[in-house]
Scaffold this motif. Sequence first.
Motif, PDB file in Angstrom:
ATOM      1  N   MET A  22       0.802  -1.173   0.000  1.00 21.19           N
ATOM      2  CA  MET A  22       0.000   0.000   0.000  1.00 21.19           C
ATOM      3  C   MET A  22       0.856   1.252   0.000  1.00 21.19           C
ATOM      4  O   MET A  22       0.445   2.249  -0.578  1.00 21.19           O
ATOM      5  CB  MET A  22      -0.873  -0.077   1.243  1.00 21.19           C
ATOM      6  CG  MET A  22      -2.094   0.719   1.176  1.00 21.19           C
ATOM      7  SD  MET A  22      -3.122   0.214  -0.135  1.00 21.19           S
ATOM      8  CE  MET A  22      -4.612   0.648   0.385  1.00 21.19           C
ATOM      9  N   ASP A  23       1.977   1.164   0.687  1.00  9.83           N
ATOM     10  CA  ASP A  23       2.868   2.309   0.718  1.00  9.83           C
ATOM     11  C   ASP A  23       3.381   2.636  -0.690  1.00  9.83           C
ATOM     12  O   ASP A  23       3.596   3.801  -1.015  1.00  9.83           O
ATOM     13  CB  ASP A  23       4.072   2.038   1.634  1.00  9.83           C
ATOM     14  CG  ASP A  23       3.708   2.110   3.106  1.00  9.83           C
ATOM     15  OD1 ASP A  23       2.684   2.766   3.388  1.00  9.83           O
ATOM     16  OD2 ASP A  23       4.427   1.534   3.901  1.00  9.83           O
ATOM     17  N   PHE A  24       3.573   1.570  -1.497  1.00  2.26           N
ATOM     18  CA  PHE A  24       4.071   1.784  -2.853  1.00  2.26           C
ATOM     19  C   PHE A  24       3.111   2.679  -3.642  1.00  2.26           C
ATOM     20  O   PHE A  24       3.518   3.598  -4.317  1.00  2.26           O
ATOM     21  CB  PHE A  24       4.256   0.431  -3.558  1.00  2.26           C
ATOM     22  CG  PHE A  24       4.594   0.566  -5.022  1.00  2.26           C
ATOM     23  CD1 PHE A  24       5.880   0.907  -5.410  1.00  2.26           C
ATOM     24  CD2 PHE A  24       3.638   0.372  -6.014  1.00  2.26           C
ATOM     25  CE1 PHE A  24       6.198   1.030  -6.752  1.00  2.26           C
ATOM     26  CE2 PHE A  24       3.949   0.500  -7.346  1.00  2.26           C
ATOM     27  CZ  PHE A  24       5.238   0.830  -7.733  1.00  2.26           C
ATOM     28  N   TRP A  25       1.826   2.362  -3.555  1.00  4.71           N
ATOM     29  CA  TRP A  25       0.827   3.130  -4.306  1.00  4.71           C
ATOM     30  C   TRP A  25       0.711   4.549  -3.785  1.00  4.71           C
ATOM     31  O   TRP A  25       0.569   5.487  -4.580  1.00  4.71           O
ATOM     32  CB  TRP A  25      -0.542   2.453  -4.223  1.00  4.71           C
ATOM     33  CG  TRP A  25      -0.590   1.206  -5.073  1.00  4.71           C
ATOM     34  CD1 TRP A  25      -0.610  -0.071  -4.618  1.00  4.71           C
ATOM     35  CD2 TRP A  25      -0.585   1.135  -6.480  1.00  4.71           C
ATOM     36  NE1 TRP A  25      -0.627  -0.947  -5.650  1.00  4.71           N
ATOM     37  CE2 TRP A  25      -0.612  -0.218  -6.845  1.00  4.71           C
ATOM     38  CE3 TRP A  25      -0.544   2.075  -7.516  1.00  4.71           C
ATOM     39  CZ2 TRP A  25      -0.619  -0.674  -8.144  1.00  4.71           C
ATOM     40  CZ3 TRP A  25      -0.565   1.616  -8.798  1.00  4.71           C
ATOM     41  CH2 TRP A  25      -0.591   0.265  -9.124  1.00  4.71           C
ATOM     42  N   SER A  26       0.774   4.704  -2.547  1.00  5.65           N
ATOM     43  CA  SER A  26       0.612   6.042  -1.996  1.00  5.65           C
ATOM     44  C   SER A  26       1.821   6.922  -2.286  1.00  5.65           C
ATOM     45  O   SER A  26       1.693   8.123  -2.481  1.00  5.65           O
ATOM     46  CB  SER A  26       0.341   5.996  -0.495  1.00  5.65           C
ATOM     47  OG  SER A  26       1.423   5.396   0.192  1.00  5.65           O
ATOM     48  N   THR A  27       2.998   6.342  -2.310  1.00 10.73           N
ATOM     49  CA  THR A  27       4.183   7.148  -2.581  1.00 10.73           C
ATOM     50  C   THR A  27       4.439   7.332  -4.077  1.00 10.73           C
ATOM     51  O   THR A  27       5.041   8.314  -4.491  1.00 10.73           O
ATOM     52  CB  THR A  27       5.430   6.516  -1.947  1.00 10.73           C
ATOM     53  OG1 THR A  27       5.597   5.205  -2.447  1.00 10.73           O
ATOM     54  CG2 THR A  27       5.353   6.535  -0.444  1.00 10.73           C
ATOM     55  N   ASN A  28       4.011   6.399  -4.919  1.00 11.45           N
ATOM     56  CA  ASN A  28       4.298   6.463  -6.359  1.00 11.45           C
ATOM     57  C   ASN A  28       3.072   6.780  -7.227  1.00 11.45           C
ATOM     58  O   ASN A  28       3.145   6.721  -8.448  1.00 11.45           O
ATOM     59  CB  ASN A  28       4.894   5.130  -6.823  1.00 11.45           C
ATOM     60  CG  ASN A  28       6.250   4.882  -6.194  1.00 11.45           C
ATOM     61  OD1 ASN A  28       7.056   5.795  -6.100  1.00 11.45           O
ATOM     62  ND2 ASN A  28       6.482   3.665  -5.744  1.00 11.45           N
ATOM     63  N   TRP A  29       1.950   7.078  -6.601  1.00 12.29           N
ATOM     64  CA  TRP A  29       0.721   7.342  -7.344  1.00 12.29           C
ATOM     65  C   TRP A  29       0.891   8.459  -8.370  1.00 12.29           C
ATOM     66  O   TRP A  29       0.465   8.345  -9.518  1.00 12.29           O
ATOM     67  CB  TRP A  29      -0.402   7.686  -6.370  1.00 12.29           C
ATOM     68  CG  TRP A  29      -1.656   8.055  -7.081  1.00 12.29           C
ATOM     69  CD1 TRP A  29      -2.221   9.273  -7.140  1.00 12.29           C
ATOM     70  CD2 TRP A  29      -2.491   7.216  -7.857  1.00 12.29           C
ATOM     71  NE1 TRP A  29      -3.343   9.255  -7.888  1.00 12.29           N
ATOM     72  CE2 TRP A  29      -3.539   7.965  -8.360  1.00 12.29           C
ATOM     73  CE3 TRP A  29      -2.453   5.866  -8.193  1.00 12.29           C
ATOM     74  CZ2 TRP A  29      -4.556   7.458  -9.158  1.00 12.29           C
ATOM     75  CZ3 TRP A  29      -3.468   5.359  -8.987  1.00 12.29           C
ATOM     76  CH2 TRP A  29      -4.498   6.147  -9.460  1.00 12.29           C
TER      77      TRP A  29
END
Length: 170
Positions: A1-8
């Motif tokens: 989830m952190d990936f999506w929030s940081t790379n959105w």
Amino acid sequence: MDFWSTNWGDIATAVGIFVSFGGLIWAIKEARGARSASQAAQTAARETRDQITRHLQTVDLERAIGLIQLVKTLHDNNQWEAAREHYQTLREMLTGIIARCPEQQTEFREKLATARTEIRLMEDFVRQNIVQGIEEAVRSRLNEALNGIQSDLEELASAMGFDNSQGEKQ
């Protein structure tokens, strides 16, 4: 989830670039199609205009041929004043045909100009000699000259590429 929030934002930018690129390709393709359609429409309009011009020239030539027939009949009936009036109308018709004739049709224009000059000379002759009367031999020569002009006009009308009886392209 952190990936999506940081790379959105980066992912949205990349997708946006691909969508924009696809849209650009589509727009270029549509513009080329519109240009081709425009060129085809211009070509069709030019061809139609040329066909209409040829048809109108043929109609004018046919009218001039009919007028020559009338003038010859007037000659035969010694109605010189009426014939003289029709000479002028005939010259005006030929002038109109020449004016609408494309510049590249030099031979066509020259034949019409020659016919117009011959008709003017005939008109001048009739005007000068109408009072004292015109002899049979002279009338015969005038009709022969008109026959030659008529033959040239018929040849030109035929060369325009239309069937005279139906007004359609052969």
